[in-house]
Design a protein around this motif. Sequence first.
Motif, PDB file in Angstrom:
ATOM      1  N   GLN A 288       0.834  -1.199   0.000  1.00  0.00           N
ATOM      2  CA  GLN A 288       0.000   0.000   0.000  1.00  0.00           C
ATOM      3  C   GLN A 288       0.872   1.253   0.000  1.00  0.00           C
ATOM      4  OE1 GLN A 288      -2.987   0.705  -0.694  1.00  0.00           O
ATOM      5  NE2 GLN A 288      -2.799   2.869  -0.161  1.00  0.00           N
ATOM      6  N   ALA A 289       2.046   1.183   0.631  1.00  0.00           N
ATOM      7  CA  ALA A 289       2.965   2.321   0.569  1.00  0.00           C
ATOM      8  C   ALA A 289       3.374   2.587  -0.882  1.00  0.00           C
ATOM      9  CB  ALA A 289       4.197   2.048   1.423  1.00  0.00           C
ATOM     10  N   LEU A 290       3.617   1.509  -1.627  1.00  0.00           N
ATOM     11  CA  LEU A 290       3.957   1.661  -3.041  1.00  0.00           C
ATOM     12  C   LEU A 290       2.764   2.193  -3.826  1.00  0.00           C
ATOM     13  CD1 LEU A 290       5.962   1.268  -5.337  1.00  0.00           C
ATOM     14  CD2 LEU A 290       5.236  -1.135  -5.481  1.00  0.00           C
ATOM     15  N   ASN A 291       1.570   1.652  -3.554  1.00  0.00           N
ATOM     16  CA  ASN A 291       0.357   2.110  -4.224  1.00  0.00           C
ATOM     17  C   ASN A 291       0.089   3.584  -3.930  1.00  0.00           C
ATOM     18  OD1 ASN A 291      -2.115   1.886  -5.685  1.00  0.00           O
ATOM     19  ND2 ASN A 291      -3.229   1.552  -3.779  1.00  0.00           N
ATOM     20  N   GLY A 292       0.228   3.964  -2.668  1.00  0.00           N
ATOM     21  CA  GLY A 292       0.023   5.359  -2.294  1.00  0.00           C
ATOM     22  C   GLY A 292       1.050   6.282  -2.930  1.00  0.00           C
ATOM     23  N   SER A 293       2.300   5.806  -3.023  1.00  0.00           N
ATOM     24  CA  SER A 293       3.345   6.619  -3.651  1.00  0.00           C
ATOM     25  C   SER A 293       3.040   6.859  -5.121  1.00  0.00           C
ATOM     26  CB  SER A 293       4.708   5.924  -3.511  1.00  0.00           C
ATOM     27  OG  SER A 293       5.074   5.797  -2.148  1.00  0.00           O
ATOM     28  N   ILE A 294       2.543   5.834  -5.793  1.00  0.00           N
ATOM     29  CA  ILE A 294       2.196   5.981  -7.206  1.00  0.00           C
ATOM     30  C   ILE A 294       1.051   6.969  -7.383  1.00  0.00           C
ATOM     31  CG2 ILE A 294       1.134   4.748  -9.145  1.00  0.00           C
ATOM     32  CD1 ILE A 294       2.936   2.399  -8.487  1.00  0.00           C
ATOM     33  N   GLN A 295       0.081   6.946  -6.459  1.00  0.00           N
ATOM     34  CA  GLN A 295      -1.022   7.907  -6.537  1.00  0.00           C
ATOM     35  C   GLN A 295      -0.517   9.341  -6.387  1.00  0.00           C
ATOM     36  OE1 GLN A 295      -4.711   7.216  -4.468  1.00  0.00           O
ATOM     37  NE2 GLN A 295      -4.345   5.031  -4.330  1.00  0.00           N
ATOM     38  N   LEU A 296       0.578   9.531  -5.646  1.00  0.00           N
ATOM     39  CA  LEU A 296       1.148  10.855  -5.477  1.00  0.00           C
ATOM     40  C   LEU A 296       2.044  11.239  -6.655  1.00  0.00           C
ATOM     41  CD1 LEU A 296       2.154  10.728  -1.698  1.00  0.00           C
ATOM     42  CD2 LEU A 296       0.110  11.724  -2.691  1.00  0.00           C
ATOM     43  N   ILE A 297       2.761  10.265  -7.194  1.00  0.00           N
ATOM     44  CA  ILE A 297       3.706  10.542  -8.274  1.00  0.00           C
ATOM     45  C   ILE A 297       2.984  10.831  -9.582  1.00  0.00           C
ATOM     46  CG2 ILE A 297       5.478   9.480  -9.750  1.00  0.00           C
ATOM     47  CD1 ILE A 297       6.537   8.076  -7.255  1.00  0.00           C
ATOM     48  N   GLY A 298       1.860  10.131  -9.827  1.00  0.00           N
ATOM     49  CA  GLY A 298       1.138  10.286 -11.081  1.00  0.00           C
ATOM     50  C   GLY A 298       0.857  11.740 -11.447  1.00  0.00           C
ATOM     51  N   PRO A 299       0.205  12.518 -10.553  1.00  0.00           N
ATOM     52  CA  PRO A 299      -0.067  13.925 -10.893  1.00  0.00           C
ATOM     53  C   PRO A 299       1.204  14.757 -11.077  1.00  0.00           C
ATOM     54  CG  PRO A 299      -1.488  13.189  -9.099  1.00  0.00           C
ATOM     55  CD  PRO A 299      -0.464  12.118  -9.309  1.00  0.00           C
ATOM     56  N   LEU A 300       2.286  14.397 -10.378  1.00  0.00           N
ATOM     57  CA  LEU A 300       3.538  15.146 -10.518  1.00  0.00           C
ATOM     58  C   LEU A 300       4.183  14.914 -11.880  1.00  0.00           C
ATOM     59  CD1 LEU A 300       5.119  14.516  -6.986  1.00  0.00           C
ATOM     60  CD2 LEU A 300       4.099  16.630  -7.816  1.00  0.00           C
ATOM     61  N   LEU A 301       4.096  13.689 -12.383  1.00  0.00           N
ATOM     62  CA  LEU A 301       4.706  13.367 -13.665  1.00  0.00           C
ATOM     63  C   LEU A 301       3.843  13.777 -14.846  1.00  0.00           C
ATOM     64  CD1 LEU A 301       6.136   9.774 -13.006  1.00  0.00           C
ATOM     65  CD2 LEU A 301       7.335  11.961 -12.900  1.00  0.00           C
ATOM     66  N   GLY A 302       2.544  14.000 -14.607  1.00  0.00           N
ATOM     67  CA  GLY A 302       1.617  14.295 -15.692  1.00  0.00           C
ATOM     68  C   GLY A 302       2.055  15.411 -16.620  1.00  0.00           C
ATOM     69  N   PRO A 303       2.400  16.608 -16.091  1.00  0.00           N
ATOM     70  CA  PRO A 303       2.793  17.697 -16.987  1.00  0.00           C
ATOM     71  C   PRO A 303       4.014  17.378 -17.836  1.00  0.00           C
ATOM     72  CG  PRO A 303       2.234  18.547 -14.808  1.00  0.00           C
ATOM     73  CD  PRO A 303       2.280  17.050 -14.688  1.00  0.00           C
ATOM     74  N   THR A 304       5.010  16.680 -17.250  1.00  0.00           N
ATOM     75  CA  THR A 304       6.205  16.328 -18.013  1.00  0.00           C
ATOM     76  C   THR A 304       5.874  15.352 -19.126  1.00  0.00           C
ATOM     77  OG1 THR A 304       7.547  16.596 -16.018  1.00  0.00           O
ATOM     78  CG2 THR A 304       8.546  15.414 -17.851  1.00  0.00           C
ATOM     79  N   VAL A 305       5.152  14.292 -18.782  1.00  0.00           N
ATOM     80  CA  VAL A 305       4.774  13.287 -19.781  1.00  0.00           C
ATOM     81  C   VAL A 305       3.921  13.933 -20.870  1.00  0.00           C
ATOM     82  CG1 VAL A 305       3.476  11.153 -20.162  1.00  0.00           C
ATOM     83  CG2 VAL A 305       4.928  11.392 -18.140  1.00  0.00           C
ATOM     84  N   GLY A 306       2.966  14.767 -20.459  1.00  0.00           N
ATOM     85  CA  GLY A 306       2.107  15.426 -21.432  1.00  0.00           C
ATOM     86  C   GLY A 306       2.881  16.332 -22.374  1.00  0.00           C
ATOM     87  N   GLY A 307       3.810  17.118 -21.817  1.00  0.00           N
ATOM     88  CA  GLY A 307       4.599  18.009 -22.653  1.00  0.00           C
ATOM     89  C   GLY A 307       5.444  17.264 -23.667  1.00  0.00           C
ATOM     90  N   LEU A 308       6.080  16.178 -23.253  1.00  0.00           N
ATOM     91  CA  LEU A 308       6.906  15.389 -24.169  1.00  0.00           C
ATOM     92  C   LEU A 308       6.058  14.744 -25.263  1.00  0.00           C
ATOM     93  CD1 LEU A 308       9.265  13.683 -21.552  1.00  0.00           C
ATOM     94  CD2 LEU A 308       9.863  15.514 -23.150  1.00  0.00           C
ATOM     95  N   LEU A 309       4.891  14.222 -24.886  1.00  0.00           N
ATOM     96  CA  LEU A 309       4.020  13.577 -25.872  1.00  0.00           C
ATOM     97  C   LEU A 309       3.504  14.575 -26.904  1.00  0.00           C
ATOM     98  CD1 LEU A 309       1.973  11.176 -23.570  1.00  0.00           C
ATOM     99  CD2 LEU A 309       3.624  10.508 -25.316  1.00  0.00           C
ATOM    100  N   ILE A 310       3.158  15.768 -26.451  1.00  0.00           N
ATOM    101  CA  ILE A 310       2.658  16.787 -27.371  1.00  0.00           C
ATOM    102  C   ILE A 310       3.728  17.187 -28.379  1.00  0.00           C
ATOM    103  CG2 ILE A 310       1.895  19.199 -27.519  1.00  0.00           C
ATOM    104  CD1 ILE A 310       0.426  18.719 -24.857  1.00  0.00           C
ATOM    105  N   GLU A 311       4.984  17.289 -27.921  1.00  0.00           N
ATOM    106  CA  GLU A 311       6.067  17.636 -28.841  1.00  0.00           C
ATOM    107  C   GLU A 311       6.269  16.558 -29.895  1.00  0.00           C
ATOM    108  OE1 GLU A 311       9.706  18.644 -26.969  1.00  0.00           O
ATOM    109  OE2 GLU A 311       8.968  20.561 -26.204  1.00  0.00           O
TER     110      GLU A 311
END
Length: 477
Positions: A153-176
């Motif tokens: 659950q610590a890993l699951n919770g960490s992923i729930q926190l990391i997802g929104p943080l990585l979103g803008p980076t992943v989105g920006g790279l994909l758009i380019e």
Amino acid sequence: MTIRSVELESDTVTAAPAETAPSRRARVTIACALAGTLLATLDTTVVNVALHSVTERFGTIDKVQWIVTGYLLALVAAMPLAGWLAARVGAGRAYLGAIALFGIGSALCALSPSLELLVASRVLSGAAAGIIIPLATVLVARDVSREQFARVQALNGSIQLIGPLLGPTVGGLLIEVGGWPAVFWLNVPVCIGIACIGAFVVGPRPTGRPRPLDVLGLVTGATATVCAVSAISALSQDDSLRWIRVAGLAAISAVALVLFVLRENRIEHPLLDLSLMRHRIFARASVNVFLLGFLLYAPMVVIPLYFSAARGESSVSTGLLLSTAGLGVVISGSLCPRLMRRWGAGRTMIVGIVATFVATVPLVTLSDDTSYPLLCGLLVVRGAGIGLAVVAVMTRAYQSSPAESIADAAAQLNLLQRIGGALAAAIVSLVLSRAATEHGGLVPGAFAQTSWWLVGAAAVTLVPAIALARAEVRTES
């Protein structure tokens, strides 16, 4: 002590000795659950950097904003269904169905010829995400011991926190690389992979008489949550009718909430098991989850805008800078289970909040030449502190719940976190807007002034964390 074997929404939770590693089947199930969690949480922010491109194609930003708002509203409206679906068809089958729906919605988004279809497809994806997130917690609870559950659950919770943080980076790279449709196409092959692998560990069908769907509970619950989030979002809008909209939506939400609570407490098969709130630990943990939404989501308004508006960074650069907080989340995910065993969830939360407070105070001195290494270091410490606090309280809340109520607990906790986050974003947006007016624009001084609210929020969250720590002590004595 291990999680007892019960018919958990149909999928059996089988206890395993604490010293035994999860079985191969359990590892595959956990991997599928974590992958789905990452997709659903990543999509809450990955599309944000595509708004400009979508606006150029389909229309004004106030209309295009509904691809974000529609996703969020559908997500919170669908969450209460998770427990019923798990009991009806089994957590595994319900989860894979939601993954398939998420993939279909993403493909429709990428292929949308109009804004109306794009928004409708995002609503479909959001509803699927609202099922995926709580059921992922149910799946990681299968076939593991209490100690193993804390780690997973610590890993699951960490992923729930990391997802929104990585979103803008992943989105920006994909758009380019592939334009705005690439943001949605990314989900399709991942969903296919999860569905193919997960089909081998789906679990048995439920036995016994199916639980009837509480339609009235679903309608009143969805109305309460959607209107609450809409009212909170309306706070940040700047027009003469803002307070009328806020008051009207808040009144509808309050009435619907009262009807929902009365309904759920009187029927034999409620949509959500509200009796969980009678447990001291779960109730205190729920308060903490709601307030921690401010620490988690408020900085996502202030810090990205500081990098982009005050420092002139591109969306990709802003995303990369923000993603440094993910390193702190990863660190906290590995430390949290050990700290919880030694200190308990309440004390671990207090450590996390103090670390967050210490790393937030320097933000009140933001200027146009604040060192980037310093800011990245602060983001790492903040990520670690928030990770410790959120993962500890969520894990403790699940551990205090009966095994058969994990789906209900996950839905309630995730709803509280997102409503708290929506309130945080609305308040901080309003404060930042007024600060920008005082300082003549989105300049560093406006962000420094707004950061005092982040400092105050970190201090306030210490109060319920201390209450949870005291409740744990009384429970153990």
